[in-house]
Design a protein around this motif. Sequence first.
Motif, mmCIF file in Angstrom:
data_model
loop_
_atom_site.group_PDB
_atom_site.id
_atom_site.type_symbol
_atom_site.label_atom_id
_atom_site.label_comp_id
_atom_site.label_asym_id
_atom_site.label_seq_id
_atom_site.Cartn_x
_atom_site.Cartn_y
_atom_site.Cartn_z
ATOM 1 N N HIS A 198 0.859 -1.195 0.000
ATOM 2 C CA HIS A 198 0.000 0.000 0.000
ATOM 3 C C HIS A 198 0.893 1.241 0.000
ATOM 4 C CE1 HIS A 198 1.111 -0.147 4.215
ATOM 5 N NE2 HIS A 198 0.451 -1.285 4.374
ATOM 6 N N SER A 199 0.255 2.390 -0.049
ATOM 7 C CA SER A 199 1.007 3.637 -0.193
ATOM 8 C C SER A 199 1.917 3.914 0.998
ATOM 9 C CB SER A 199 0.045 4.814 -0.394
ATOM 10 O OG SER A 199 -0.833 4.952 0.712
ATOM 11 N N LEU A 200 1.558 3.482 2.194
ATOM 12 C CA LEU A 200 2.398 3.753 3.365
ATOM 13 C C LEU A 200 3.781 3.125 3.206
ATOM 14 C CD1 LEU A 200 -0.030 3.265 6.398
ATOM 15 C CD2 LEU A 200 0.628 5.390 5.262
ATOM 16 N N GLU A 201 3.827 1.913 2.678
ATOM 17 C CA GLU A 201 5.120 1.264 2.474
ATOM 18 C C GLU A 201 5.947 2.001 1.424
ATOM 19 O OE1 GLU A 201 4.037 -3.373 3.652
ATOM 20 O OE2 GLU A 201 4.645 -2.865 1.603
ATOM 21 N N ILE A 232 5.698 5.239 0.623
ATOM 22 C CA ILE A 232 6.109 6.523 1.206
ATOM 23 C C ILE A 232 7.308 6.318 2.127
ATOM 24 C CG2 ILE A 232 5.396 8.403 2.743
ATOM 25 C CD1 ILE A 232 2.476 7.758 1.692
ATOM 26 N N SER A 233 7.239 5.313 2.982
ATOM 27 C CA SER A 233 8.336 5.052 3.927
ATOM 28 C C SER A 233 9.637 4.747 3.200
ATOM 29 C CB SER A 233 7.970 3.885 4.847
ATOM 30 O OG SER A 233 6.866 4.207 5.667
ATOM 31 N N ALA A 234 9.557 3.936 2.139
ATOM 32 C CA ALA A 234 10.761 3.573 1.391
ATOM 33 C C ALA A 234 11.357 4.785 0.684
ATOM 34 C CB ALA A 234 10.435 2.474 0.381
ATOM 35 N N LEU A 235 10.505 5.623 0.112
ATOM 36 C CA LEU A 235 10.994 6.821 -0.578
ATOM 37 C C LEU A 235 11.555 7.833 0.421
ATOM 38 C CD1 LEU A 235 8.153 7.289 -3.211
ATOM 39 C CD2 LEU A 235 10.502 6.534 -3.654
ATOM 40 N N LYS A 236 10.939 7.909 1.600
ATOM 41 C CA LYS A 236 11.455 8.807 2.636
ATOM 42 C C LYS A 236 12.845 8.358 3.073
ATOM 43 C CE LYS A 236 10.961 12.281 5.487
ATOM 44 N NZ LYS A 236 10.797 13.677 4.998
ATOM 45 N N GLU A 237 13.008 7.058 3.240
ATOM 46 C CA GLU A 237 14.311 6.509 3.637
ATOM 47 C C GLU A 237 15.353 6.773 2.558
ATOM 48 O OE1 GLU A 237 16.251 2.202 4.966
ATOM 49 O OE2 GLU A 237 14.078 2.467 4.858
ATOM 50 N N ASN A 238 14.899 6.747 1.308
ATOM 51 C CA ASN A 238 15.779 7.044 0.186
ATOM 52 C C ASN A 238 16.343 8.462 0.297
ATOM 53 O OD1 ASN A 238 16.086 8.298 -2.675
ATOM 54 N ND2 ASN A 238 16.110 6.088 -3.102
ATOM 55 N N GLN A 280 15.773 11.328 -1.272
ATOM 56 C CA GLN A 280 16.069 12.170 -2.438
ATOM 57 C C GLN A 280 14.908 13.052 -2.869
ATOM 58 O OE1 GLN A 280 18.802 10.161 -5.497
ATOM 59 N NE2 GLN A 280 17.635 8.422 -4.704
ATOM 60 N N PHE A 281 13.723 12.864 -2.259
ATOM 61 C CA PHE A 281 12.539 13.494 -2.820
ATOM 62 C C PHE A 281 11.687 14.242 -1.789
ATOM 63 C CE2 PHE A 281 13.406 9.577 -5.227
ATOM 64 C CZ PHE A 281 13.600 10.108 -6.496
ATOM 65 N N THR A 282 11.015 15.297 -2.281
ATOM 66 C CA THR A 282 9.849 15.836 -1.597
ATOM 67 C C THR A 282 8.686 14.925 -1.961
ATOM 68 O OG1 THR A 282 10.626 18.117 -1.650
ATOM 69 C CG2 THR A 282 8.242 17.782 -1.470
ATOM 70 N N LEU A 283 7.922 14.482 -0.968
ATOM 71 C CA LEU A 283 6.872 13.494 -1.200
ATOM 72 C C LEU A 283 5.481 14.098 -1.034
ATOM 73 C CD1 LEU A 283 8.433 10.469 0.722
ATOM 74 C CD2 LEU A 283 8.540 10.967 -1.727
ATOM 75 N N ARG A 284 4.711 13.981 -2.079
ATOM 76 C CA ARG A 284 3.311 14.400 -2.040
ATOM 77 C C ARG A 284 2.436 13.159 -2.135
ATOM 78 N NH1 ARG A 284 3.655 19.920 -2.560
ATOM 79 N NH2 ARG A 284 5.516 20.699 -3.648
ATOM 80 N N VAL A 285 1.266 13.213 -1.501
ATOM 81 C CA VAL A 285 0.379 12.043 -1.459
ATOM 82 C C VAL A 285 -1.045 12.470 -1.772
ATOM 83 C CG1 VAL A 285 1.848 10.845 0.224
ATOM 84 C CG2 VAL A 285 -0.019 12.309 1.041
ATOM 85 N N PHE A 293 1.389 11.077 6.544
ATOM 86 C CA PHE A 293 2.306 12.116 7.006
ATOM 87 C C PHE A 293 3.314 11.538 7.999
ATOM 88 C CE2 PHE A 293 -0.849 15.248 5.432
ATOM 89 C CZ PHE A 293 0.024 16.074 4.738
ATOM 90 N N GLU A 294 2.862 10.651 8.854
ATOM 91 C CA GLU A 294 3.777 10.024 9.811
ATOM 92 C C GLU A 294 4.825 9.173 9.100
ATOM 93 O OE1 GLU A 294 0.575 9.763 13.528
ATOM 94 O OE2 GLU A 294 0.956 8.012 12.253
ATOM 95 N N ALA A 295 4.448 8.624 7.925
ATOM 96 C CA ALA A 295 5.382 7.786 7.164
ATOM 97 C C ALA A 295 6.416 8.620 6.402
ATOM 98 C CB ALA A 295 4.618 6.906 6.183
ATOM 99 N N GLY A 296 6.148 9.941 6.272
ATOM 100 C CA GLY A 296 7.135 10.789 5.614
ATOM 101 C C GLY A 296 6.620 11.736 4.556
ATOM 102 N N ALA A 297 5.305 11.790 4.338
ATOM 103 C CA ALA A 297 4.755 12.702 3.330
ATOM 104 C C ALA A 297 5.021 14.152 3.728
ATOM 105 C CB ALA A 297 3.257 12.473 3.167
ATOM 106 N N ASP A 298 5.290 14.978 2.724
ATOM 107 C CA ASP A 298 5.512 16.405 2.952
ATOM 108 C C ASP A 298 4.255 17.239 2.702
ATOM 109 O OD1 ASP A 298 8.508 16.535 3.446
ATOM 110 O OD2 ASP A 298 8.452 15.442 1.546
ATOM 111 N N SER A 299 3.403 16.774 1.812
ATOM 112 C CA SER A 299 2.142 17.464 1.557
ATOM 113 C C SER A 299 1.172 16.486 0.915
ATOM 114 C CB SER A 299 2.337 18.698 0.661
ATOM 115 O OG SER A 299 2.592 18.311 -0.669
#
Length: 289
Positions: A118-121, A123-129, A131-136, A160-166
């Motif tokens: 799902h999207s939470l996984e 988002i978390s992986a991209l946040k750990e990466n 390199q990106f601003t994350l929008r959801v 947002f808790e998983a790392g989304a910025d907006s």
Amino acid sequence: MAAPRISFEFFPPKTLDASFRLWETTRMLAPLRPDFVSVTYGAGGTTRQLTHEAVTTIGREFGLNVAAHLTCVDASRAETLAIADSYARAGVREIVALRGDPPKGQGRFSARADGFAHSLELISALKENGQFTLRVGAYPERHPEAGDDDADIAWLKRKFEAGADSAITQFFFEAETFLRFRDKAEKAGIDAAKILPGIIPIENWEGIRRFAQATGAAVPAWMDEAFTKAARDGHEQLLATAICTELCDALMEEGVPALHFYTLNRAHMTRDVCYALGVTPQVALQKVA
């Protein structure tokens, strides 16, 4: 009242004619200096390569900050993260991270065993990466798969808790729909300033009404009646521009600082609404050959 910050959504073209329309749309809207533009990802990952080409071309040729859509559909974790890495290498620094719609013919999303569930996984992986601003995505009206009216707020908070910025909302037709959602989000501890309302200029009412019914967006009876009368009188575009401008005005009066327009790769009405809101063109961004 200050002009709002703006952003636009495009979709990748599948034909030569559609490519010209996207180019012209981008050319017309680029001088408005959006915060970012996003490029969608077809259901089931069907436009994966086209999305990549559109993202990189728009960024290179128009100097815009481009956010690439990325989904969990029909790809392994490794494949999905490799796509993200390819965007980073191309200079893309924003991703719209979504679960994604299932391929046509599949009623519900079904995660691959080696893919993101799902999207939470994602988002978390991209946040750990890192390199990106994350929008959801966010849903001011109940998502078709949500169990109750509070489920969408709870899920957005987890994003947002998983790392989304907006977050960017699904489109809606009345300001109160978004404002009620914003208030509920604030009560849940979400920074409402990070939620961008999704605005859809109505180029074709019948098409947008069908789209709304498919996505669960409520269609106000007064709007259906107004467009029926406007079609009879030949004033559909005038009505559509007025409705979209009034919706944006109402949101801005309630303190909403930024608006995200679903352009459907058509520039004129989005541009006209932005002009009416006080967003004025700046130096054209297209490169000279």
